[in-house]
Design an enzyme around this catalytic site. Structure first.
Site, PDB file in Angstrom:
ATOM      1  N   ARG A  28     -45.385  -5.356  22.538  1.00 41.94           N
ATOM      2  CA  ARG A  28     -43.921  -5.440  22.489  1.00 41.94           C
ATOM      3  C   ARG A  28     -43.318  -5.627  23.884  1.00 41.94           C
ATOM      4  NH1 ARG A  28     -42.180  -0.642  19.511  1.00 41.94           N
ATOM      5  NH2 ARG A  28     -43.623  -0.986  17.820  1.00 41.94           N
ATOM      6  N   ARG A  32     -36.497  -5.206  22.888  1.00 41.28           N
ATOM      7  CA  ARG A  32     -35.119  -4.733  23.092  1.00 41.28           C
ATOM      8  C   ARG A  32     -34.910  -3.913  24.356  1.00 41.28           C
ATOM      9  NH1 ARG A  32     -34.075  -1.937  17.468  1.00 41.28           N
ATOM     10  NH2 ARG A  32     -36.341  -1.817  17.543  1.00 41.28           N
ATOM     11  N   ARG A  41     -30.933 -12.264  21.484  1.00 39.80           N
ATOM     12  CA  ARG A  41     -30.829 -11.861  20.073  1.00 39.80           C
ATOM     13  C   ARG A  41     -29.382 -11.911  19.591  1.00 39.80           C
ATOM     14  NH1 ARG A  41     -33.877  -6.937  17.004  1.00 39.80           N
ATOM     15  NH2 ARG A  41     -32.550  -6.818  15.178  1.00 39.80           N
ATOM     16  N   ASP A  78     -43.357 -12.087  14.203  1.00 41.20           N
ATOM     17  CA  ASP A  78     -43.408 -10.846  13.441  1.00 41.20           C
ATOM     18  C   ASP A  78     -44.654 -10.868  12.570  1.00 41.20           C
ATOM     19  OD1 ASP A  78     -42.541  -9.105  10.846  1.00 41.20           O
ATOM     20  OD2 ASP A  78     -41.488  -8.424  12.632  1.00 41.20           O
ATOM     21  N   TYR A 155     -46.760  -3.398   3.381  1.00 40.63           N
ATOM     22  CA  TYR A 155     -45.375  -3.874   3.252  1.00 40.63           C
ATOM     23  C   TYR A 155     -45.171  -4.687   1.979  1.00 40.63           C
ATOM     24  CZ  TYR A 155     -44.642  -2.509   8.134  1.00 40.63           C
ATOM     25  OH  TYR A 155     -44.531  -1.796   9.312  1.00 40.63           O
TER      26      TYR A 155
END
Length: 353
Positions: A28, A32, A41, A78, A155
């Site tokens: 990562r 962010r 973003r 992703d 998921y």
């Protein structure tokens, strides 16, 4: 003909060859915690818009490399792009993370799944890989990635994230044949996906088995490990190494070392000294600073980096070869970029041969 790499430390370390200092990249690393990422973003309007627009995915992939002398770029994407391309309808709910509009609810849903075409349904990923390779111009290698079959299945069956993973574990316990059919199909898709990334220009591949560690040992050996082994063996390549990373995989390291992968990533719940000793130089090791250490001061971060590097060397007979420095999981949004800078600098400075 591809541009020769100016910095090939990562690939040399993954082949357990000598390097001038330990290479470092961070899970990562494009995220962010970087103000430039947040600005991109905001302009894009959503996470998915960034991931599905090759130019934006390229921009975000390159942002951390402009700040830090990292030894690799990792594709910005992703793990859920594959189930999305299989028709499950990925979306992101504000403050809730990823969700699927059409989760798998029956054996019939599983039987209807097909491996997507990588240059149509997932062309945006391959276009991003091609564009990033061009923009990197040989500065550092590009890592492609996928989620593991078990992690993606979690998921796909739950319809989103979960604390207990009750639905997917119930399926595995009550209908193991359906579960294995799902995992077989997803494994076919992951192998095709990673193979397509490699063909598009990815120079190393990582599989994220994020939720394998939530399984009991017996269930891990049945529902995660065999599929990781199949991926590692079917993607075996002298040129493009495969890294298997699992959160909570310390118990299974011996089986993973024998999996056929080129490197095994470990989290911070095992010391690198112990992991390296158990490994005995069979594969490269990646890891494993606890990401929470980045909440410490820059001096504290540097001390923790030195401890990880020493731990690897202590378990590896005094040698630093065959180690890629990383975190035991991804960076969090509230982490300070200055602390990341201290980490990267200390890895290179302290490990310099």
């Amino acid at each position: 003909m591809s541009t020769p790499l100016k910095n090939d430390r990562l690939l040399r370390a993954l082949r357990r060859e000598p390097v001038d200092c330990t290479p470092v990249w961070l899970m990562r690393q494009a995220g962010r915690y970087l103000p430039e990422y947040r600005a991109t973003r905001k302009a894009a309007g959503s996470f998915l818009a960034m991931a599905k627009t090759p130019e934006l995915a390229c921009e975000v992939t390159l942002q951390p490399l402009r700040r830090f002398p990292l030894d690799a770029a990792i594709l910005f994407s992703d793990i859920l792009t594959v189930p999305d391309a299989m028709g499950l309808g990925l979306y992101f709910a504000e403050g809730e993370g990823p969700k699927f509009e059409r989760p798998l609810r029956s054996a019939a849903d599983i039987a209807a799944l097909a491996v997507p075409d990588m240059e149509t349904e997932l062309r945006y990923v391959m276009d991003a890989v091609r564009l990033i390779r061009r923009e990197l111009d040989g500065a550092v290698p590009l890592i492609g990635f996928s989620g593991s079959p078990w992690t993606l299945a979690c998921y796909m069956v739950e319809g989103g994230g979960s604390k207990e993973w009750g639905k997917v574990k119930a399926l595995a316990l009550n209908e193991p044949a359906a579960m294995h059919r799902l995992l077989d199909t997803v494994t076919d898709a992951v192998i095709a996906y990673l193979g397509a990334q490699r063909a598009a220009g990815a120079q190393a591949l990582q599989v994220f088995d994020t939720w394998g560690g939530t399984l009991s040992p017996a269930m891990y050996r049945e529902f995660s490990l065999p599929y990781l082994i199949r991926i590692a063996r079917e993607l075996k390549s002298a040129e493009v190494p495969v890294i298997l990373f699992g959160k909570g995989n310390a118990l299974h390291l011996d089986a993973l070392f024998a999996s056929g992968a080129d490197a095994i990533g470990v989290d911070w719940t095992v010391t690198l000294e112990d992991a390296a000793r158990r490994n005995g130089g069979r594969v490269a090791l990646q890891g494993n600073l606890d990401p929470a250490m980045l909440y410490g001061s820059p001096d504290a971060v540097r001390a923790q980096v030195r401890a990880v590097l020493d731990s690897y060397r202590d378990g590896n007979g005094g040698s630093r070869e065959g180690h890629v420095f990383n975190l035991g999981h991804g960076l969090s949004p509230d982490m300070n970029p200055d602390h990341v800078a201290a980490l990267v600098d200390e890895v290179h400075a302290y490990s310099a041969r």
